[in-house]
Design an enzyme around this catalytic site. Structure first.
Site, PDB file in Angstrom:
ATOM      1  CG  ASP A 193      -1.906  -1.113   1.138  1.00 49.41           C
ATOM      2  OD1 ASP A 193      -2.187  -1.522   0.052  1.00 49.41           O
ATOM      3  OD2 ASP A 193      -2.827  -1.086   2.044  1.00 49.41           O
ATOM      4  CG  ASP A 223      -0.679   5.247  -0.287  1.00 52.21           C
ATOM      5  OD1 ASP A 223      -1.805   4.990  -0.954  1.00 52.21           O
ATOM      6  OD2 ASP A 223      -0.790   4.470   0.884  1.00 52.21           O
ATOM      7  CB  SER A 274     -10.782   6.916  -2.528  1.00 57.01           C
ATOM      8  OG  SER A 274      -9.658   6.387  -1.982  1.00 57.01           O
ATOM      9  CG  LEU A 275     -10.835   8.046   3.302  1.00 59.43           C
ATOM     10  CD1 LEU A 275     -10.856   6.947   4.557  1.00 59.43           C
ATOM     11  CD2 LEU A 275     -11.486   9.291   3.743  1.00 59.43           C
ATOM     12  CE  LYS A 325      -7.875   3.510   4.868  1.00 62.07           C
ATOM     13  NZ  LYS A 325      -7.902   2.384   4.301  1.00 62.07           N
ATOM     14  CG  ASP A 353      -6.023  -3.918   4.977  1.00 66.81           C
ATOM     15  OD1 ASP A 353      -6.652  -3.255   3.974  1.00 66.81           O
ATOM     16  OD2 ASP A 353      -5.043  -4.350   4.965  1.00 66.81           O
ATOM     17  NE  ARG A 407     -13.569   1.845  -3.365  1.00 65.50           N
ATOM     18  CZ  ARG A 407     -12.431   2.744  -2.886  1.00 65.50           C
ATOM     19  NH1 ARG A 407     -12.516   3.479  -2.190  1.00 65.50           N
ATOM     20  NH2 ARG A 407     -11.210   2.075  -3.380  1.00 65.50           N
ATOM     21  CD  GLU A 444     -13.402  -1.432   4.362  1.00 63.74           C
ATOM     22  OE1 GLU A 444     -14.050  -0.428   4.158  1.00 63.74           O
ATOM     23  OE2 GLU A 444     -12.248  -1.461   4.013  1.00 63.74           O
ATOM     24  CE1 TYR A 478     -16.791   3.455   5.476  1.00 62.89           C
ATOM     25  CE2 TYR A 478     -15.462   1.804   6.686  1.00 62.89           C
ATOM     26  CZ  TYR A 478     -15.825   2.502   5.515  1.00 62.89           C
ATOM     27  OH  TYR A 478     -15.525   1.865   4.481  1.00 62.89           O
ATOM     28  CE  LYS A 529     -14.994   8.028   8.502  1.00 62.23           C
ATOM     29  NZ  LYS A 529     -15.811   6.966   8.854  1.00 62.23           N
ATOM     30  CE  LYS A 577      -3.981   3.896   3.684  1.00 61.57           C
ATOM     31  NZ  LYS A 577      -3.338   3.621   2.279  1.00 61.57           N
ATOM     32  CB  CYS A 586      16.103 -21.979 -16.746  1.00 60.38           C
ATOM     33  SG  CYS A 586      15.976 -23.905 -17.360  1.00 60.38           S
ATOM     34  CB  CYS A 607      13.370 -26.869 -16.843  1.00 62.28           C
ATOM     35  SG  CYS A 607      13.477 -26.194 -15.191  1.00 62.28           S
TER      36      CYS A 607
HETATM   37  S1  IVH Z   1     -14.640   6.583   5.600  1.00 62.59           S
HETATM   38  C1  IVH Z   1     -15.523   9.464   2.087  1.00 62.59           C
HETATM   39  N1  IVH Z   1     -13.738   5.082   7.672  1.00 62.59           N
HETATM   40  O1  IVH Z   1     -10.604   3.036   3.311  1.00 62.59           O
HETATM   41  C2  IVH Z   1     -15.110   8.631   2.959  1.00 62.59           C
HETATM   42  N2  IVH Z   1     -13.402   4.310   5.461  1.00 62.59           N
HETATM   43  O2  IVH Z   1      -9.013   4.128   1.651  1.00 62.59           O
HETATM   44  C3  IVH Z   1     -15.337   7.236   2.936  1.00 62.59           C
HETATM   45  N3  IVH Z   1     -11.836   2.201   5.348  1.00 62.59           N
HETATM   46  O3  IVH Z   1     -13.006   3.195   0.694  1.00 62.59           O
HETATM   47  C4  IVH Z   1     -14.733   6.223   3.833  1.00 62.59           C
HETATM   48  N4  IVH Z   1     -11.849   2.229   7.566  1.00 62.59           N
HETATM   49  O4  IVH Z   1     -13.056   1.269   2.110  1.00 62.59           O
HETATM   50  C5  IVH Z   1     -13.804   5.294   6.140  1.00 62.59           C
HETATM   51  N5  IVH Z   1     -13.120   3.923   9.455  1.00 62.59           N
HETATM   52  C6  IVH Z   1     -13.378   4.003   8.239  1.00 62.59           C
HETATM   53  C7  IVH Z   1     -12.624   3.027   7.391  1.00 62.59           C
HETATM   54  C8  IVH Z   1     -12.594   3.329   5.720  1.00 62.59           C
HETATM   55  C9  IVH Z   1     -11.552   1.386   6.279  1.00 62.59           C
HETATM   56  C10 IVH Z   1     -11.695   2.171   3.726  1.00 62.59           C
HETATM   57  C11 IVH Z   1     -12.927   2.250   2.812  1.00 62.59           C
HETATM   58  C12 IVH Z   1     -12.384   3.422   2.002  1.00 62.59           C
HETATM   59  C13 IVH Z   1     -11.043   3.286   2.118  1.00 62.59           C
HETATM   60  C14 IVH Z   1     -10.143   4.484   1.514  1.00 62.59           C
END
Ligand code: IVH
Length: 700
Positions: free
Chosen positions: A44, A48, A93-94, A129, A131, A150, A186, A238, A302, A326, A438, A444
């Protein structure tokens, strides 16, 4: 993680354009691996960094962004097989923060945007967050009515039936609720459940999941929901999606409501009022992360107040009011005990470090990839050195650095082998290539077995029940020497059942899985052959172009002659360059490979290419179109690519199968033939209309 600025501001606009296109393709490639195939190749953190480089260069040259601008896309397009669902409110996404300084910048940006002074505080909710993979759940009158992945942020996949099997997702909301509720969160798997699942898979000889995230994604994306039902999936809520949510003015109040409706929340969450509290939450969670039952890859901040969220809004794919902080890749020090070399399917020799087992972020690591000869030299590692091994997200552990400045007494520089460790054939490194290969081909054993493993792998024929170990065993015992032998395995049923560790049940399952794949789509078949450089995309391209397996095989054999018409037809396919063409022709030039294919075709039926149901049908979907004469408004190449993008297949000669002939200026014999066969003929003008409107008047 290293925070180098990889982007050069010294690029000319044209150079920047090329570089942006290259980076965008690379990002798209990794998006597909991550989102659709659940088989990421980079960490990741590396992903990034890649995006960051792209973004930086794009900021300098905004006009040079390519059509597949990753800043405008989220994730990857949905895969075929599930019904599509359009998110009425895109699933975004974030943005990312990696350092305390990045977090400071995130808050500073919001302050400036909101016109607050340095003292102005913006309370934020910090949460783990998870995974996993995000999902949108729709409830109608309190009942779970629709669930979607998504996907690319705009369109996801309908996974309602699968989600219905997840125990901690309420099928009925606890009252009171609104008539329409959309909850986002998630789907994930606990680490302990993941470990048990993999143990069970290992016992059955099934391929292991790399990590809980892949296991969760692979389990949700099952067309057979009875499989999903057996997987220990969970869900954390969430956020709210597209619904009337004015009555919840803060993120905290949303969380409280989600819990009241019956959802599990990602805890521990904390309302923080300033940067100091935010960072202390982060470091607290980071220290705790391995004692949490599930994998997290960072924390999310947030803005609590939704009026502020609304004012802050979005920048392209991510909200300005939230960010993901991260965790950095995890590293540990250990001793390099040995360097061994593995031989892959296409003969590439990969050096692998054997390490003194070490705990890297909760996982015992005893091997790491050294990639190739250059990498060993770059790192300057010798057996006996102390090295830093890194495990980032989903990728194979890597060695990032040598720790000791002086090598151990007597340690010699590693000499890369010049012969294959598996078969003794010469191993050569071609000019300008990183890989050493090779030259033994199918004599082989390593290549032979790896090819068989590839043949049955998930993206190829997808025959469940063959672990790598099982395949090796069957190869060594001579039961499977070539792919077609897989389909003859049933002849050894009794012998198999009496093998230790097999049993009648697992043999039956395996044989049934094999039978189920006696029919395979052309693109899967081509990919399964494991021809060098023929990945899934190229395999699909070939399938689309040649339509039929026998036809494809004959063409590929004919393409073995360098200047032949068949070779030209092959290189005429956009995206198939001379090197790829060489590899395909080279494959078919070997009698042994032709035998493998012919033998297989006796055992299995390869289905003709079926264009994917794109959802958006055009007037050209599934049509065979031919161009003739001179087009005045666009090149042949452009016309061809436009037609293909609208779902058509472009042919070079007229036959009964041709649906449309586009006749340009001075059209000759093709026009005459098309008239004779009564094929629809359109002028260049009509072709242009067709492109812009999607329709045309059909003439006889
Ligand atoms: S909020 C507009 N909260 O991370 C904001 N996302 O990298 C929407 N994710 O697509 C996401 N834990 O799949 C939010 N506590 C959390 C999260 C979370 C995991 C994931 C989610 C998102 C991705 C973005």
């Amino acid at each position: 993680m290293p925070r180098k600025n990889l982007t050069s501001s010294a690029l000319t606009p044209l150079e920047a354009k090329a570089e942006l296109a290259r980076l965008a393709d690379l990002i798209a490639h990794h998006d597909t691996l991550y989102h659709q195939k659940d088989t990421p190749e980079i960490s990741d953190a590396d992903y990034d960094t890649l995006r960051k480089s792209y973004r930086a260069l794009r900021e300098l040259h905004p006009d040079m962004a390519p059509a597949n601008d990753p800043e405008k896309l989220v994730g990857a397009a949905p895969s075929a097989g599930f019904k599509k669902v359009t998110h009425t409110l895109p699933m975004l996404s974030l943005g990312n923060a990696f350092t305390d300084e990045d977090v400071h910048d995130f808050i500073g940006r919001m302050r400036r945007f909101l016109n607050l002074d340095d003292a102005g505080e913006i309370p934020v909710v910090a949460e783990p967050k998870i995974d996993g993979l995000s999902a949108a759940l729709h409830y109608h009158n309190g009942k779970l009515a629709l669930a979607a992945t998504r996907g690319d942020g705009t369109t996801g996949e309908d996974i309602t039936a699968n989600v219905a099997t997840i125990h901690n997702i309420p099928k009925n909301l606890h009252a009171p609720y609104l008539a329409k509720v959309e909850v986002r969160g998630e789907i994930f798997m606990d680490r302990a459940d993941f470990a048990i699942l993999n143990q069970q898979r290992e016992a059955k000889g099934e391929t292991l999941f790399a990590n809980p995230r892949n296991a969760a994604a692979g389990s949700v994306r099952q067309l057979d929901t009875s499989i999903t039902a057996k997987r220990p999936l969970r869900f954390f809520a969430y956020a709210l999606g597209d619904m009337d949510s004015a009555q919840w003015p803060t993120q905290i109040s949303i969380r409280t409501q989600l819990a009241r409706w019956g959802f599990a929340l990602n805890e521990p969450a904390k309302l923080c009022t300033n940067e100091k509290e935010i960072l202390s939450y982060y470091h607290h969670i980071e220290a705790q992360r391995h004692s949490l039952p599930f994998d997290i890859d960072g924390v999310v901040y947030k803005v609590n107040d939704r009026t502020l969220q609304e004012r802050l809004g979005f920048v392209s794919r991510a909200p300005r009011w939230a960010t993901a902080h991260k965790f950095s890749a995890e590293q540990a020090e250990t001793r390099l005990n040995d360097i061994i070399v593995q031989v892959g399917r296409t003969g590439v020799l990969t050096p692998v470090a054997e390490l003194e087992p070490v705990n890297v972020g909760g996982v015992m690591v005893s091997r790491a990839t050294l990639h190739n000869q250059d990498e060993i030299e770059r790192l300057g590692v010798r057996v006996g050195d102390i090295v830093i091994v890194q495990r980032a997200g989903d990728v194979i552990p890597q060695i990032v650095e040598r720790k000791n400045s002086i090598h151990q007494h007597g340690a010699r520089p590693y000499v890369f082998p010049t012969t294959c460790p598996a078969c003794g054939s010469l191993a050569i490194r071609e000019e300008g290539m990183a890989a050493t290969r090779c030259t033994g081909g199918l004599i082989c054993p390593a290549q032979a077995v790896e090819r068989l493993i590839h043949f049955v792998s998930r993206d190829a024929l997808n025959i469940d029940g063959f672990g790598a170990q099982r395949m090796r065993e069957l190869w060594e015992d001579g039961l499977i020497k070539s792919p077609a032998d897989i389909f003859r395995l049933h002849q050894h049923k009794t012998g198999l059942e009496s093998r230790s560790g097999w049993g009648a049940l697992s043999v039956n399952k395996l044989l049934a899985a094999i039978e189920a794949r006696r029919h395979a789509p052309l693109e899967k078949f081509i990919f399964a052959l494991g021809i060098r450089q023929i990945g899934q995309v190229t395999a699909r391209l070939l399938a689309k172009h040649y339509q039929n397996c026998t036809h494809w095989r004959n063409e590929m054999i004919a393409a073995g002659v360098p200047e032949s018409a068949a070779r030209l037809r092959l290189t005429d396919i956009e995206q198939i360059g001379p090197l790829v063409a060489n590899d395909i022709a080279g494959f078919f030039a070997e009698q042994h490979n032709r035998d493998v294919v012919n033998d297989l075709l006796k055992e299995m039926q390869v289905e003709d290419y079926q264009p994917p149901d794109s959802g958006s049908q055009t007037a050209l979907s599934g049509k065979l179109i031919v161009f003739t004469g001179t087009l005045e408004h666009m090149s042949r190449a452009e016309a061809k690519s436009k037609a293909e993008s609208m779902g058509a297949q472009v042919g070079s000669s007229i036959s009964q199968k041709t649906n449309i002939l586009v006749a340009g200026k001075d059209a000759g014999s093709k026009l005459v033939k098309a008239q004779a066969l009564g094929i629809t003929i359109i002028s260049e003008e009509e072709w242009l209309t067709l492109l812009s409107t999607g329709t045309f008047d059909v003439r006889g």
